[in-house]
Structure formats: C-alpha cells, structure tokens
Design an enzyme around this catalytic site. Sequence first.
Site, short mmCIF file in Angstrom:
data_model
loop_
_atom_site.label_atom_id
_atom_site.label_comp_id
_atom_site.label_asym_id
_atom_site.label_seq_id
_atom_site.Cartn_x
_atom_site.Cartn_y
_atom_site.Cartn_z
N HIS A 125 0.76 -1.20 -0.25
CA HIS A 125 -0.02 0.09 0.07
C HIS A 125 0.84 1.14 -0.03
O HIS A 125 0.67 2.07 -0.82
CB HIS A 125 -0.99 0.01 1.21
CG HIS A 125 -1.64 1.25 1.28
ND1 HIS A 125 -3.26 0.86 1.29
CD2 HIS A 125 -1.58 2.41 1.50
CE1 HIS A 125 -3.79 2.05 1.33
NE2 HIS A 125 -2.91 2.87 1.58
N GLU A 126 1.59 1.30 0.86
CA GLU A 126 2.81 2.43 0.98
C GLU A 126 3.76 2.63 -0.31
O GLU A 126 3.91 3.82 -0.45
CB GLU A 126 3.44 2.51 2.17
CG GLU A 126 2.56 2.25 3.55
CD GLU A 126 1.41 3.31 3.60
OE1 GLU A 126 1.48 4.65 3.02
OE2 GLU A 126 0.20 3.20 4.32
N HIS A 129 1.97 4.42 -2.85
CA HIS A 129 1.96 6.19 -2.78
C HIS A 129 3.48 6.47 -3.04
O HIS A 129 3.56 7.48 -3.55
CB HIS A 129 1.86 6.34 -1.32
CG HIS A 129 0.44 6.24 -0.83
ND1 HIS A 129 -0.64 6.42 -1.40
CD2 HIS A 129 -0.05 5.50 0.30
CE1 HIS A 129 -1.88 6.09 -0.92
NE2 HIS A 129 -1.50 5.69 0.30
#
Lengths: 246, 134
Positions: A125-126, A129
């Site tokens: 997920h990170e 980003h």
Amino acid sequence: MAGAPDVGGPGPAAGEQLQQQHVSCQVFPKRLAQGNPQQGFLSSFFTSNQKCQLRLLRTLETNPYVKLLLDAMKHSGCAVNKDRHFSCEDCNGNVSGGFDASTSQIVLCQNNIRNQAHMNRVVTHELIHAFDHCRAHVDWFTNLRHLACSEVRAANLSGDCSLVNEIFRFHFGLKQHHQTCVRDRATLSILAVRNISKEVAKNAVDEVFESCFNDYEPFGRIPHNKTYARYAHRDFQNRDRYYSNI
Amino acid sequence: MSVEHHGQFLHSSLAGGLRGRAWRAGRPDMAECSSWQPPRPCEAYRAEWNLCRSARHFLHHYYVHGERPACEQWRRDLASCRDWEERRSAEAQRSLCESERARVQAARKHILVWALRQSPPADWHLPLPQEKDE
C-alpha cells in the site's frame, strides 16, 4: 478481527496548515519530535521494532507485489533503500502505516502490524504512494484530489479490498463489492490524515474514482493474489520486448 | 491542477517501435521486418488464457466488475502466436499487434489526475533531516 485501516496519506511537513499538522502529528507522534533519535535495536528478540524489521525484510525479499513495485521504482529513478526509506515506529490510533512525502519515507506502525501478511499488504500500500510520488507531481498537502487518487489506487491494487480481507472485516458483498470497498477505504485513509468532513473526503474520492480506479500502474492489472502479481512482474520485466513488437 | 493523457510514455514507445519500417496503405508493413517476434512468449498467452478461464478468476472478476470475464481474445492471441511460430504468418503477426495495441489503448484511455514527472523527485535520495544535522 477487523483489520486496522491503513493510512496512506503523507505525514506532516513544514508549511502545512496547522489543522492538518495537528491531525497527522497525532497519528505519527515521532514524525514531529525534534532531535528524537531513531530507536535502535534492543538486545532481546520479539520487541515490536525487531518484529517489524524482520517482517519488513521478509516482505522486501519475497513478496511479488513488493518486488514489482521496487523494480518499477528503480526503473523510474527512485531506487528504494530499506534503511533510508522505511521506518518502524509506534503510532497512535488504528493506523498501520503511512508515506511521508516530506522525507520520502514509509512509516510502518510496529505496534499495529499484526503478522507477516499484514506487513506485506501495508508495504504494498505505502509503496504505491511512493511510486506515485516518484512518477508524478503529486501535491500531497494541498490537492485533495491527488491524495484521493493515490488512496484509491492503493486500496485497489494492494489487496486491501480482497474478498477474503473484506469477509474478515465482516463486510459481506460480492457483485462489484470491490469498488465499494475501495471507495470506503480511500475515504477512511483520507480522513485519517486530513481534518475534513466525511462528505468532503467522499466527494473527492468520487471525483477521481473513474480515472484512478482504472490506473493499474505498475501492475497493468488488479493483482488479486500473488499469482497475478507474479504475472504482472513477468510482464514488467518483458516490457522492452512487448513495446518494441506492437 | 493539471492533467495529462496517460499515453505520453506509450506514444514515445510506439514511435520507437515502429520507426524505420516501410509504410503501406496507412499501416506499417511489419512483416518485412525480420526481427519481429510476438510481444509475449506463446507460453505467456497460454498462461493468461488459462488464468482467465479459471473459476478463481471468474470470482475475482465478478467481485470487481460485476460481470463474467471475456477470455476469447487470449485464445485468439495464443492461436496467432502459435501460427506465427510455425508458419511465420503475416496475418498472425498483424492480429497479435492489433490485439495488444487495443489492450494498451484500453488501459490508457482515462485522463490522469496529475502530471507525470520528467525526472524523479530531487530529494528522494537525500539523507534524512536528522542524519544531515549529524
């Protein structure tokens, strides 16, 4: 057994509005502590920091989602260094991690990451980003649409909204439920780092959803499980042959 | 706020791939280029077709899109790939290229919310603020 929502938004940065800074520093208290040295390893095993570090290492070395993201970032000029770009910290609240665009660092909440599978998902997920930060001019701090877009992508592509994870959260639905989950989790992630109303967050997600939900970079598809992620990685490694022959 | 078509990298890649080839009737004559090969190995087309037809993929696809997946194109591409490997068929080559370009176009048709960078962020590799102070 509800999963803790993963926070995908950035940490505080200099010049950020006081309201936003107030929300972010409540979640990531150590991000604003001046002169606070990074915690070193303790002499005994099984501390939360130690577990976090070991799980992170295993994720970086073995998880096909993460390996593809790392390759893609390296290809974009943002090679990831474990010690520079990751930090295991204690976080307040229910968040599992965050991406701090001001320091180009991924924060992993060592007190909230439950197991290896959870670590895999949070890192994926990170890194999404971080990948967006690397390949595009994402205005994390003042453009809510940009933040919403990255959160939609992260919820969509990290496995956050897999059928199994939703069932564990007691969210039962089948037909197109994935999209509902992505909208909801993106909204939650925005609310975790922005002091705005749920309505405003939801509107931002709705505005960008069509575009960002269908942006599958760097996977080229929604990786429903590790098999899809491996196929996506294979395609990424094959991209030179692919684009030179169509 | 600026937006940019996703096709930026695609267009440059396509142009790079087609540069130097003879054009005929508005379509590149790729059959004359002896170095062409299918965009993916034939095993990849088979793997994609098998994955697409699996029960698990049906479930995933229905969960995301609310409809059954369409797998026929993978089967056609696999057949074209094998045809090209056996007979170096120009029709198979054309069919494969068309199919893959359609896939790329479908993936790039949405307008991006943000502008793509020309180079990575300048501070990506810089040391952390506290490390700089030390």
